[in-house]
Design an enzyme around this catalytic site. Structure first.
Site, PDB file in Angstrom:
ATOM      1  CG  ASP A   2      -2.118   0.879   1.073  1.00  9.57           C
ATOM      2  OD1 ASP A   2      -2.341   1.386  -0.041  1.00  9.57           O
ATOM      3  OD2 ASP A   2      -2.828   1.098   2.074  1.00  9.57           O
ATOM      4  CG  ASN A   4       1.924   1.464  -5.285  1.00 12.43           C
ATOM      5  OD1 ASN A   4       2.758   1.241  -4.411  1.00 12.43           O
ATOM      6  ND2 ASN A   4       1.495   0.542  -6.128  1.00 12.43           N
ATOM      7  N   GLY A   5      -0.029   5.413  -4.436  1.00 11.31           N
ATOM      8  CA  GLY A   5      -0.652   6.690  -4.781  1.00 11.31           C
ATOM      9  C   GLY A   5      -0.039   7.833  -3.982  1.00 11.31           C
ATOM     10  CD1 TRP A   7       7.385   6.505  -2.912  1.00 16.36           C
ATOM     11  CD2 TRP A   7       6.878   6.995  -5.042  1.00 16.36           C
ATOM     12  NE1 TRP A   7       8.571   6.619  -3.613  1.00 16.36           N
ATOM     13  CE2 TRP A   7       8.287   6.918  -4.920  1.00 16.36           C
ATOM     14  CE3 TRP A   7       6.322   7.286  -6.294  1.00 16.36           C
ATOM     15  CZ2 TRP A   7       9.149   7.135  -5.997  1.00 16.36           C
ATOM     16  CZ3 TRP A   7       7.181   7.510  -7.368  1.00 16.36           C
ATOM     17  CH2 TRP A   7       8.581   7.426  -7.211  1.00 16.36           C
ATOM     18  NE  ARG A  15      -4.291   6.355  -7.534  1.00 16.14           N
ATOM     19  CZ  ARG A  15      -4.217   6.225  -6.212  1.00 16.14           C
ATOM     20  NH1 ARG A  15      -4.084   7.290  -5.457  1.00 16.14           N
ATOM     21  NH2 ARG A  15      -4.291   5.040  -5.658  1.00 16.14           N
ATOM     22  CG  HIS A  19      -0.151   2.004  -9.545  1.00 13.12           C
ATOM     23  ND1 HIS A  19      -0.360   1.706  -8.222  1.00 13.12           N
ATOM     24  CD2 HIS A  19      -1.273   2.647  -9.972  1.00 13.12           C
ATOM     25  CE1 HIS A  19      -1.570   2.145  -7.859  1.00 13.12           C
ATOM     26  NE2 HIS A  19      -2.129   2.726  -8.902  1.00 13.12           N
ATOM     27  CB  SER A  47      -8.302  -6.017  -2.832  1.00 15.89           C
ATOM     28  OG  SER A  47      -8.980  -4.812  -3.115  1.00 15.89           O
ATOM     29  CB  SER A  48     -12.590  -8.620  -4.368  1.00 23.50           C
ATOM     30  OG  SER A  48     -11.972  -9.791  -3.963  1.00 23.50           O
ATOM     31  CG  LEU A 113       9.970 -17.160  -2.493  1.00 22.14           C
ATOM     32  CD1 LEU A 113       9.766 -16.983  -0.997  1.00 22.14           C
ATOM     33  CD2 LEU A 113      10.363 -15.825  -3.113  1.00 22.14           C
ATOM     34  NE  ARG A 170      -2.824  -1.674   4.555  1.00 20.99           N
ATOM     35  CZ  ARG A 170      -4.094  -1.614   4.260  1.00 20.99           C
ATOM     36  NH1 ARG A 170      -4.934  -2.401   4.858  1.00 20.99           N
ATOM     37  NH2 ARG A 170      -4.537  -0.767   3.349  1.00 20.99           N
ATOM     38  NE  ARG A 176      -7.981   0.188   6.070  1.00 24.18           N
ATOM     39  CZ  ARG A 176      -7.561   1.440   6.022  1.00 24.18           C
ATOM     40  NH1 ARG A 176      -7.689   2.219   7.063  1.00 24.18           N
ATOM     41  NH2 ARG A 176      -7.002   1.915   4.928  1.00 24.18           N
TER      42      ARG A 176
HETATM   43  C1  IPE Z   1      -1.249   0.111  -3.625  1.00 30.96           C
HETATM   44  O1  IPE Z   1      -1.167   1.487  -3.584  1.00 30.96           O
HETATM   45  C2  IPE Z   1      -1.550  -0.411  -5.018  1.00 30.96           C
HETATM   46  C3  IPE Z   1      -2.838  -1.135  -5.149  1.00 30.96           C
HETATM   47  C4  IPE Z   1      -3.741  -1.218  -4.218  1.00 30.96           C
HETATM   48  C5  IPE Z   1      -3.105  -1.788  -6.417  1.00 30.96           C
HETATM   49  P1  IPE Z   1      -2.458   2.445  -3.536  1.00 30.96           P
HETATM   50  O2  IPE Z   1      -2.859   2.713  -4.941  1.00 30.96           O
HETATM   51  O3  IPE Z   1      -3.487   1.874  -2.648  1.00 30.96           O
HETATM   52  O4  IPE Z   1      -1.824   3.758  -2.900  1.00 30.96           O
HETATM   53  P2  IPE Z   1      -2.491   4.828  -1.923  1.00 30.96           P
HETATM   54  O5  IPE Z   1      -3.185   4.068  -0.822  1.00 30.96           O
HETATM   55  O6  IPE Z   1      -3.436   5.629  -2.742  1.00 30.96           O
HETATM   56  O7  IPE Z   1      -1.323   5.618  -1.419  1.00 30.96           O
HETATM   57 MG    MG Z   2      -4.140   2.236  -0.721  1.00 41.59          MG
END
Ligand code: IPE
Ligand code: MG
Length: 224
Positions: A2, A4-5, A7, A15, A19, A47-48, A113, A170, A176
């Site tokens: 979690d 990426n966005g 960052w 975004r 990714h 995730s779903s 692995l 996490r 969570r």
């Molecule tokens: C994780 O980063 C990538 C996926 C869930 C696919 P997010 O995209 O959730 O990043 P935030 O939570 O917006 O920082």
């Molecule tokens: Mg996220």
């Protein structure tokens, strides 16, 4: 995985850029896990619930996944890594499913692995599916309700054959499980780290493993 966005936002980048960096962190983490002697690593890739994101972002994530599957499998195979994908495969594009099947087949005999990637995965959905399959067995007269015990239930989960996680990490400061391995994480140690996923590295993993070793695991037994 979690963050990426966040960052990307911190750098005023789209975004997508987050990714992309996240995919590099996957590469780094898998290599790091091999070096640290980890035998089972499960990455929560999509995730779903992630299907609810804007279509452009979903497309972007799927394109990255395609790219990763095409470019990385040979290397993973060379490193003795076995690849397995769990999740609602029927929701993924057919060409991605074909790449997954090929990766699983090619790496089947590897033992260094086991890399499990959760894609379109949700723990509740997985549990419901197991319940439905067991109900079908009962309806068909192949199983008595009284025979449904924990091992029987477990054998219908996607992770069948993979040990329950000892440690769940996490990233990005969220605390969570977000529908990740709900059944399997019953006794997992949970470690929450502030690092955003694109910055996650072997050192973060080592730190989390050290934290894991500091904890006393009792599985419900009395403390000493
Ligand atoms: C994780 O980063 C990538 C996926 C869930 C696919 P997010 O995209 O959730 O990043 P935030 O939570 O917006 O920082
Ligand atoms: Mg996220």
């Amino acid at each position: 995985m979690d963050g990426n966005g966040r960052w990307a936002r911190a750098r005023a980048l789209p975004r997508t850029a987050g990714h992309r960096r996240g995919a590099e962190a996957v590469r780094r983490t898998v290599r790091g896990a091999v070096e640290l002697g980890v035998r089972y690593l499960t990455l929560y890739g999509f995730s779903s619930e992630n299907w609810k994101r804007p279509p452009a972002e979903v497309d972007d994530l799927m394109a990255l996944l395609r790219f990763y599957l095409r470019s990385e499998i040979a290397d993973l195979h060379e490193h003795g890594i076995r690849v397995k994908v769990i999740g609602e495969r029927e929701r993924l594009a057919t060409d991605i499913v074909a790449l997954i099947e090929q990766a699983e087949r090619q790496t089947e005999g590897n033992e260094r692995l086991m890399l499990t990637v959760a894609l379109s995965y949700g723990g509740r959905g997985e549990i419901v599916r197991a319940a439905r399959e067991l109900a079908q067995e009962v309806a068909a007269g192949r199983l008595a309700p009284g025979d449904i015990d924990e091992p029987a239930f477990q054998s219908h989960l996607a992770t069948q054959g993979i040990p329950d996680p000892d440690l769940v990490i996490r990233t990005s400061g969220e605390q969570r499980l977000s529908n990740f391995l709900l059944w399997q994480s019953a006794y997992a140690e949970l470690v929450f780290v502030e690092t955003l996923w694109p910055d996650f590295d072997k050192e973060d993993m080592e730190r989390a493993i050290r934290e894991f070793h500091r904890r006393e695991r009792r599985y419900g037994a009395a403390g000493g």
